[in-house]
Design an enzyme around this catalytic site. Sequence first.
Site, PDB file in Angstrom:
ATOM      1  N   CYS A  92     -13.761 -45.125  -4.609  1.00  0.00           N
ATOM      2  CA  CYS A  92     -14.776 -44.675  -5.567  1.00  0.00           C
ATOM      3  C   CYS A  92     -14.609 -45.328  -6.944  1.00  0.00           C
ATOM      4  CB  CYS A  92     -14.768 -43.149  -5.630  1.00  0.00           C
ATOM      5  SG  CYS A  92     -16.343 -42.480  -6.190  1.00  0.00           S
ATOM      6  N   ARG A 126     -27.240 -38.647  -8.328  1.00  0.00           N
ATOM      7  CA  ARG A 126     -25.871 -38.564  -7.845  1.00  0.00           C
ATOM      8  C   ARG A 126     -25.861 -38.376  -6.328  1.00  0.00           C
ATOM      9  NH1 ARG A 126     -21.751 -38.441 -10.974  1.00  0.00           N
ATOM     10  NH2 ARG A 126     -19.784 -37.899  -9.995  1.00  0.00           N
ATOM     11  N   HIS A 191     -14.241 -40.067  -0.176  1.00  0.00           N
ATOM     12  CA  HIS A 191     -13.093 -39.186  -0.388  1.00  0.00           C
ATOM     13  C   HIS A 191     -12.890 -38.430   0.918  1.00  0.00           C
ATOM     14  CE1 HIS A 191     -13.379 -39.902  -4.733  1.00  0.00           C
ATOM     15  NE2 HIS A 191     -14.682 -39.725  -4.609  1.00  0.00           N
TER      16      HIS A 191
HETATM   17  N1  GLN Z   1     -17.315 -41.983 -12.047  1.00  0.00           N
HETATM   18  C1  GLN Z   1     -17.748 -42.740 -10.920  1.00  0.00           C
HETATM   19  C2  GLN Z   1     -19.145 -42.400 -10.415  1.00  0.00           C
HETATM   20  O1  GLN Z   1     -19.671 -41.347 -10.658  1.00  0.00           O
HETATM   21  C3  GLN Z   1     -16.738 -42.547  -9.815  1.00  0.00           C
HETATM   22  C4  GLN Z   1     -16.729 -41.142  -9.285  1.00  0.00           C
HETATM   23  C5  GLN Z   1     -15.602 -40.871  -8.339  1.00  0.00           C
HETATM   24  O2  GLN Z   1     -14.602 -41.582  -8.347  1.00  0.00           O
HETATM   25  N2  GLN Z   1     -15.735 -39.819  -7.566  1.00  0.00           N
HETATM   26  O3  GLN Z   1     -19.731 -43.229  -9.735  1.00  0.00           O
END
Ligand code: GLN
Length: 244
Positions: A92, A126, A191
């Site tokens: 990520c 998101r 994840h």
């Molecule tokens: N901050 C980054 C995003 O929102 C990575 C998020 C994360 O590592 N879960 O894309």
Amino acid sequence: MADELTIVHVLPDLLGTYGDRGNVLALTHRAEARGVACRVVEVGLDERVPRTADLYVLGGGEDSAQLLAARTLLADDLVAAVLGAHTTLAVCAGLQLLAHGFEDSTGTRHQGLGLLDVECGRLEERAVGEVVTEPVDLPEVPSLTGYENHRGSARLHGSARPLGRVVAGVGNGHDDLEGVQQGHVIATYLHGPVLVRNPALADLLLSRAAGPLPEYEDPEVEELRKERLDVADPRRRRRHLLGY
Ligand code: GLN
């Protein structure tokens, strides 16, 4: 097969959202189950990334932690070369940090390490939820299961290849692809932690770092995998693309 393995966990205090620390635990557990002793080196903010370990791991992070991680890693001229020369897993925010660049919540672009031939932008919304992908050119790795929570996207160029094709979920947000494979690096938005849910991926990294490994099955993990694969909804991808 090596009898000892050094695993470097890069900036775990900044890059460790959603239990990504579990990736290092999965690696050590599966290595030690085969009689390979592991030494884990955690790299703190003021510490230099060791130059010659067997395996390097970067996790995910919130936007602000990610920016601090970028500043810290870019201050060391050799980090990109070190990670590029060794087996590396980046998750990520870790993926975005290894790209040419990534965007923060205001849409401002920030420089990454440029190790992956990838540019990270922003998804329209998101991406949050269960993901299933089919690995690309990795016959030893079955379907990948994971959990995503990111705003960043990833567009692959040149020699960057996808890690998987999306069956359920969003992934990179381009061309139904998820993650990146390039040289010694495997990077993903998943994840879970991804190596706990996908022991074959953990074993792939271990075998690249330590040589061929004997079989090792963990029935509890297989049960978890099955349960997670069953709950992922292929329609989530379509819903996301359609925006409702
Ligand atoms: N901050 C980054 C995003 O929102 C990575 C998020 C994360 O590592 N879960 O894309």
